[in-house]
Design a protein around this motif. Structure first.
Motif, mmCIF file in Angstrom:
data_model
loop_
_atom_site.group_PDB
_atom_site.id
_atom_site.type_symbol
_atom_site.label_atom_id
_atom_site.label_comp_id
_atom_site.label_asym_id
_atom_site.label_seq_id
_atom_site.Cartn_x
_atom_site.Cartn_y
_atom_site.Cartn_z
ATOM 1 N N GLU A 61 60.247 75.197 44.927
ATOM 2 C CA GLU A 61 60.118 74.594 46.251
ATOM 3 C C GLU A 61 61.455 74.085 46.789
ATOM 4 O OE1 GLU A 61 57.513 70.972 48.123
ATOM 5 O OE2 GLU A 61 56.610 72.141 46.498
ATOM 6 N N THR B 191 63.314 76.663 48.596
ATOM 7 C CA THR B 191 62.531 77.193 49.716
ATOM 8 C C THR B 191 61.604 78.349 49.351
ATOM 9 O OG1 THR B 191 64.167 78.766 50.613
ATOM 10 C CG2 THR B 191 64.314 76.470 51.380
ATOM 11 N N GLN B 192 61.222 78.464 48.066
ATOM 12 C CA GLN B 192 60.233 79.479 47.694
ATOM 13 C C GLN B 192 58.866 78.972 48.146
ATOM 14 O OE1 GLN B 192 59.697 80.134 43.466
ATOM 15 N NE2 GLN B 192 58.607 82.056 43.798
ATOM 16 N N THR B 193 58.193 79.727 49.011
ATOM 17 C CA THR B 193 56.895 79.297 49.531
ATOM 18 C C THR B 193 55.725 80.052 48.913
ATOM 19 O OG1 THR B 193 57.090 80.801 51.417
ATOM 20 C CG2 THR B 193 57.853 78.522 51.739
ATOM 21 N N VAL B 194 55.979 81.230 48.362
ATOM 22 C CA VAL B 194 54.939 81.995 47.669
ATOM 23 C C VAL B 194 55.357 82.080 46.205
ATOM 24 C CG1 VAL B 194 53.740 84.205 47.475
ATOM 25 C CG2 VAL B 194 54.364 83.322 49.729
ATOM 26 N N CYS C 35 47.127 84.603 44.768
ATOM 27 C CA CYS C 35 48.475 84.939 45.242
ATOM 28 C C CYS C 35 48.413 85.958 46.378
ATOM 29 C CB CYS C 35 49.292 85.491 44.074
ATOM 30 S SG CYS C 35 50.922 86.076 44.554
ATOM 31 N N SER D 99 64.787 83.268 45.964
ATOM 32 C CA SER D 99 64.668 81.818 45.795
ATOM 33 C C SER D 99 63.625 81.485 44.738
ATOM 34 C CB SER D 99 64.271 81.172 47.128
ATOM 35 O OG SER D 99 65.207 81.490 48.133
#
Length: 147
Positions: free
Chosen positions: A94, A97-100, A8, A91
């Motif tokens: 996916e 729009t959560q990218t991490v 992460c 968010s």
């Protein structure tokens, strides 16, 4: 003791292993820093030091800490860059729009002439039946989970 995920990127910042991180705040529970590509100047991310993927995995205790840290950070951002407004965005998944996959809260200073468009659709076309079914399902879950 905070837990982390070796893959992460936000856990790497928590562990102090990202020399490019522009950290603005750190305590025993949270860290705040600038994203690599800010949406506006002053855009700041707030993350728990503990690796938590989604809001539904967050403990009530850590949620309270994040809530308090969010309001304090909002005051700091407001005082520092004097925006016309501020978006607080969190968010999950996916589709949102959560990218991490580490829970994070965006504090995005906004100005009347910034390059960010509206974040809500101008209108929707849900039927009253669809809205009633969603209302009923969520109300029933709230009665179960919050009692």
């Amino acid at each position: 003791m905070p837990t982390s995920d070796a893959d992460c990127p936000f856990c790497a910042i928590v562990r102090g292993r990202d020399s490019d991180a522009r950290e603005v705040y750190r305590d025993d529970f949270v860290i705040a820093f600038f994203p690599t590509e800010p949406a506006t100047l002053g855009h700041t991310l707030l993350v728990p030091r503990q690796h938590v993927g989604f809001i539904w995995h967050l403990s009530d205790e850590l949620a309270a800490v994040l809530g308090q840290a969010t309001t304090r950070l909002a005051r700091a951002v407001h005082a520092a860059v004097e925006p016309d407004g501020l978006n607080v965005i969190q968010s999950n998944g996916e589709a949102a729009t959560q990218t991490v996959p580490h829970l994070h809260i965006h504090l995005v200073p906004r100005w009347d002439n910034d390059n960010i468009g509206p974040i809500w659709p101008s209108e929707t076309d849900y039927t009253e039946d669809q809205k009633d079914r969603a209302w009923s399902a969520i109300r029933d879950e709230c009665r179960t989970l919050m009692s």
